[in-house]
Design a protein around this motif. Structure first.
Motif, PDB file in Angstrom:
ATOM      1  N   THR A 156      21.491  49.681   2.479  1.00  0.00           N
ATOM      2  CA  THR A 156      21.900  51.072   2.484  1.00  0.00           C
ATOM      3  C   THR A 156      23.416  51.213   2.412  1.00  0.00           C
ATOM      4  OG1 THR A 156      21.865  53.123   3.745  1.00  0.00           O
ATOM      5  CG2 THR A 156      21.951  51.101   5.012  1.00  0.00           C
ATOM      6  N   LYS A 157      23.865  52.247   1.718  1.00  0.00           N
ATOM      7  CA  LYS A 157      25.288  52.557   1.651  1.00  0.00           C
ATOM      8  C   LYS A 157      25.569  53.880   2.355  1.00  0.00           C
ATOM      9  CE  LYS A 157      26.421  48.915  -0.721  1.00  0.00           C
ATOM     10  NZ  LYS A 157      27.253  47.857  -0.129  1.00  0.00           N
ATOM     11  N   ALA A 158      24.564  54.377   3.062  1.00  0.00           N
ATOM     12  CA  ALA A 158      24.739  55.642   3.772  1.00  0.00           C
ATOM     13  C   ALA A 158      25.787  55.498   4.860  1.00  0.00           C
ATOM     14  CB  ALA A 158      23.412  56.095   4.369  1.00  0.00           C
ATOM     15  N   GLU A 159      26.500  56.568   5.115  1.00  0.00           N
ATOM     16  CA  GLU A 159      27.531  56.560   6.150  1.00  0.00           C
ATOM     17  C   GLU A 159      26.960  56.838   7.530  1.00  0.00           C
ATOM     18  OE1 GLU A 159      30.702  55.774   5.830  1.00  0.00           O
ATOM     19  OE2 GLU A 159      30.447  55.332   3.694  1.00  0.00           O
ATOM     20  N   THR A 160      25.894  57.662   7.565  1.00  0.00           N
ATOM     21  CA  THR A 160      25.308  58.032   8.848  1.00  0.00           C
ATOM     22  C   THR A 160      23.808  57.777   8.843  1.00  0.00           C
ATOM     23  OG1 THR A 160      24.986  60.338   8.152  1.00  0.00           O
ATOM     24  CG2 THR A 160      27.065  59.790   9.265  1.00  0.00           C
ATOM     25  N   MET A 161      23.236  57.756  10.036  1.00  0.00           N
ATOM     26  CA  MET A 161      21.798  57.529  10.197  1.00  0.00           C
ATOM     27  C   MET A 161      21.280  58.368  11.350  1.00  0.00           C
ATOM     28  SD  MET A 161      21.664  53.838  12.159  1.00  0.00           S
ATOM     29  CE  MET A 161      22.411  53.630  13.786  1.00  0.00           C
ATOM     30  N   ARG A 162      19.968  58.386  11.464  1.00  0.00           N
ATOM     31  CA  ARG A 162      19.331  59.056  12.595  1.00  0.00           C
ATOM     32  C   ARG A 162      19.127  58.028  13.704  1.00  0.00           C
ATOM     33  NH1 ARG A 162      13.610  62.423  12.637  1.00  0.00           N
ATOM     34  NH2 ARG A 162      14.366  64.175  13.895  1.00  0.00           N
ATOM     35  N   ALA A 163      19.488  58.395  14.913  1.00  0.00           N
ATOM     36  CA  ALA A 163      19.359  57.466  16.042  1.00  0.00           C
ATOM     37  C   ALA A 163      19.249  58.247  17.343  1.00  0.00           C
ATOM     38  CB  ALA A 163      20.554  56.524  16.104  1.00  0.00           C
ATOM     39  N   VAL A 164      18.665  57.598  18.335  1.00  0.00           N
ATOM     40  CA  VAL A 164      18.621  58.160  19.685  1.00  0.00           C
ATOM     41  C   VAL A 164      19.901  57.763  20.399  1.00  0.00           C
ATOM     42  CG1 VAL A 164      17.462  58.072  21.919  1.00  0.00           C
ATOM     43  CG2 VAL A 164      16.117  58.141  19.815  1.00  0.00           C
ATOM     44  N   GLN A 165      20.492  58.695  21.113  1.00  0.00           N
ATOM     45  CA  GLN A 165      21.710  58.392  21.859  1.00  0.00           C
ATOM     46  C   GLN A 165      21.581  58.834  23.308  1.00  0.00           C
ATOM     47  OE1 GLN A 165      25.155  60.046  19.679  1.00  0.00           O
ATOM     48  NE2 GLN A 165      25.604  57.939  19.108  1.00  0.00           N
ATOM     49  N   GLY A 166      22.139  58.004  24.187  1.00  0.00           N
ATOM     50  CA  GLY A 166      22.230  58.355  25.595  1.00  0.00           C
ATOM     51  C   GLY A 166      23.645  58.838  25.866  1.00  0.00           C
ATOM     52  N   LYS A 167      23.771  60.039  26.379  1.00  0.00           N
ATOM     53  CA  LYS A 167      25.116  60.598  26.576  1.00  0.00           C
ATOM     54  C   LYS A 167      25.736  60.200  27.907  1.00  0.00           C
ATOM     55  CE  LYS A 167      23.456  65.095  28.316  1.00  0.00           C
ATOM     56  NZ  LYS A 167      23.475  66.559  28.080  1.00  0.00           N
ATOM     57  N   ASP A 168      24.881  59.783  28.857  1.00  0.00           N
ATOM     58  CA  ASP A 168      25.385  59.371  30.164  1.00  0.00           C
ATOM     59  C   ASP A 168      24.241  58.745  30.943  1.00  0.00           C
ATOM     60  OD1 ASP A 168      27.046  58.964  32.309  1.00  0.00           O
ATOM     61  OD2 ASP A 168      27.754  61.040  32.437  1.00  0.00           O
ATOM     62  N   TYR A 169      24.515  58.274  32.147  1.00  0.00           N
ATOM     63  CA  TYR A 169      23.468  57.760  33.017  1.00  0.00           C
ATOM     64  C   TYR A 169      22.745  58.932  33.668  1.00  0.00           C
ATOM     65  CZ  TYR A 169      26.122  53.394  32.626  1.00  0.00           C
ATOM     66  OH  TYR A 169      26.779  52.292  32.158  1.00  0.00           O
ATOM     67  N   GLY A 170      21.419  58.765  33.864  1.00  0.00           N
ATOM     68  CA  GLY A 170      20.670  59.820  34.528  1.00  0.00           C
ATOM     69  C   GLY A 170      19.251  59.919  34.019  1.00  0.00           C
ATOM     70  N   ASP A 171      18.646  61.066  34.219  1.00  0.00           N
ATOM     71  CA  ASP A 171      17.264  61.314  33.818  1.00  0.00           C
ATOM     72  C   ASP A 171      17.103  61.164  32.310  1.00  0.00           C
ATOM     73  OD1 ASP A 171      15.181  63.692  32.868  1.00  0.00           O
ATOM     74  OD2 ASP A 171      14.506  62.581  34.621  1.00  0.00           O
ATOM     75  N   ILE A 172      16.057  60.443  31.896  1.00  0.00           N
ATOM     76  CA  ILE A 172      15.852  60.156  30.472  1.00  0.00           C
ATOM     77  C   ILE A 172      15.737  61.432  29.655  1.00  0.00           C
ATOM     78  CG2 ILE A 172      14.212  59.195  28.812  1.00  0.00           C
ATOM     79  CD1 ILE A 172      13.667  56.947  30.718  1.00  0.00           C
ATOM     80  N   ASP A 173      14.952  62.385  30.118  1.00  0.00           N
ATOM     81  CA  ASP A 173      14.744  63.617  29.354  1.00  0.00           C
ATOM     82  C   ASP A 173      16.027  64.405  29.161  1.00  0.00           C
ATOM     83  OD1 ASP A 173      12.042  63.111  29.075  1.00  0.00           O
ATOM     84  OD2 ASP A 173      11.507  64.138  30.932  1.00  0.00           O
ATOM     85  N   GLU A 174      16.933  64.298  30.108  1.00  0.00           N
ATOM     86  CA  GLU A 174      18.180  65.050  30.019  1.00  0.00           C
ATOM     87  C   GLU A 174      19.272  64.285  29.266  1.00  0.00           C
ATOM     88  OE1 GLU A 174      19.438  66.172  33.899  1.00  0.00           O
ATOM     89  OE2 GLU A 174      17.607  67.278  34.382  1.00  0.00           O
TER      90      GLU A 174
END
Length: 268
Positions: free
Chosen positions: A9-27
């Motif tokens: 792939t030569k794409a610059e971006t992709m779809r991914a899951v990101q964790g923004k901080d420590y804590g509850d998974i759903d949040e």
């Protein structure tokens, strides 16, 4: 399942899951569509030659991934920065190889379907593309599905550990309810012939249920496993410490000349 013409792939971006901080998974977890695609060129030259880039087909969520997100293991396994892509056990198609080394032929080629587990920490796999270390990566047999391969990738240490168990041995597993402990328990019973398997974990009910079916389970928050009368009277041949720190208790018992729950080497 191999395709030498698998395009990179030569794409610059992709779809991914990101964790923004420590804590509850759903949040803390969210799916993002503009995450930068990783490339081998992002790595230092010496490190680059040890990795592969894959297009992910399946990713396994392991107990370690939940521990990292909770923040309980941030000092040992926490990501270098936030946000981060969680999970480290995966299966995918090789789309990029490191520069050729005339002195060493790679055991992989573009188009191979491979399974890999994390090496530096359980992260960076839950996206459309990932970089995986060759040392913890292998080609997946055709009869194994991508989902199965991702789920089994994290069990590879269990295979190495189980190979050291002899028929008839009594085995204690510390950290018994995790991914490795769950697999090693079944392997040493069904493949290695262990006569008695006990586990230490906070989740004792799960250890006693099939398919794990430990012979005995101890909740370390309620009972000291190093003082269980049954185990001091009939000590173990082997202790598999997946939690860390167990050997300190063994040394302490030896130093204080206390009865240990593991046999000394002189006792076989």
């Amino acid at each position: 399942m191999s395709n030498d013409q698998e395009p990179e792939t030569k794409a610059e971006t992709m779809r991914a899951v990101q964790g923004k901080d420590y804590g509850d998974i759903d949040e803390m977890l969210s799916v993002q569509d503009d995450v930068r695609v990783p490339y081998l060129a992002d790595l230092p030259p010496k490190k680059r030659k040890k990795f592969l880039k894959i297009r992910t087909l399946a990713v396994s969520l392991a107990p370690g991934d939940c521990r990292v997100l909770s923040g309980n293991t941030r000092e040992l396994q926490g990501p270098p920065s936030m946000p981060y892509i969680p999970c480290g056990d995966c299966c995918g198609i090789v789309v990029e190889l490191p520069p050729e080394n005339p002195k060493k032929k790679l055991p992989f080629k573009v188009g191979d379907r491979v399974a890999a587990r994390f090496l530096e920490g359980p992260r960076d796999a839950l996206g459309e593309y990932a970089l995986v270390h060759q040392a913890v990566c292998d080609v997946v047999p055709e009869e194994i599905s991508s989902d199965e391969a991702a789920a089994l990738a994290g069990a590879s240490p269990a295979v190495a550990l189980s190979d050291r168990i002899k028929p008839g041995e009594r085995v204690l597993i510390l950290g018994a309810s995790g991914g490795v402990g769950s697999h090693v328990c079944q392997l040493i019973r069904n493949e290695r012939g262990a006569s008695y398997i006990a586990g230490v974990s906070r989740n004792c009910s799960r250890l006693l249920e099939a398919p794990l079916a430990y012979d005995k389970a101890v909740d370390y928050t309620k009972e000291d496993p190093w003082s269980v009368p049954e185990w001091t009277e009939n000590p173990f041949d082997v202790i598999i410490d997946l939690a860390g720190g167990g050997w300190l208790r063994i040394l302490q018992a030896v130093k204080e000349k206390k009865t240990s729950i593991v046999k000394p080497a002189s006792a076989g």
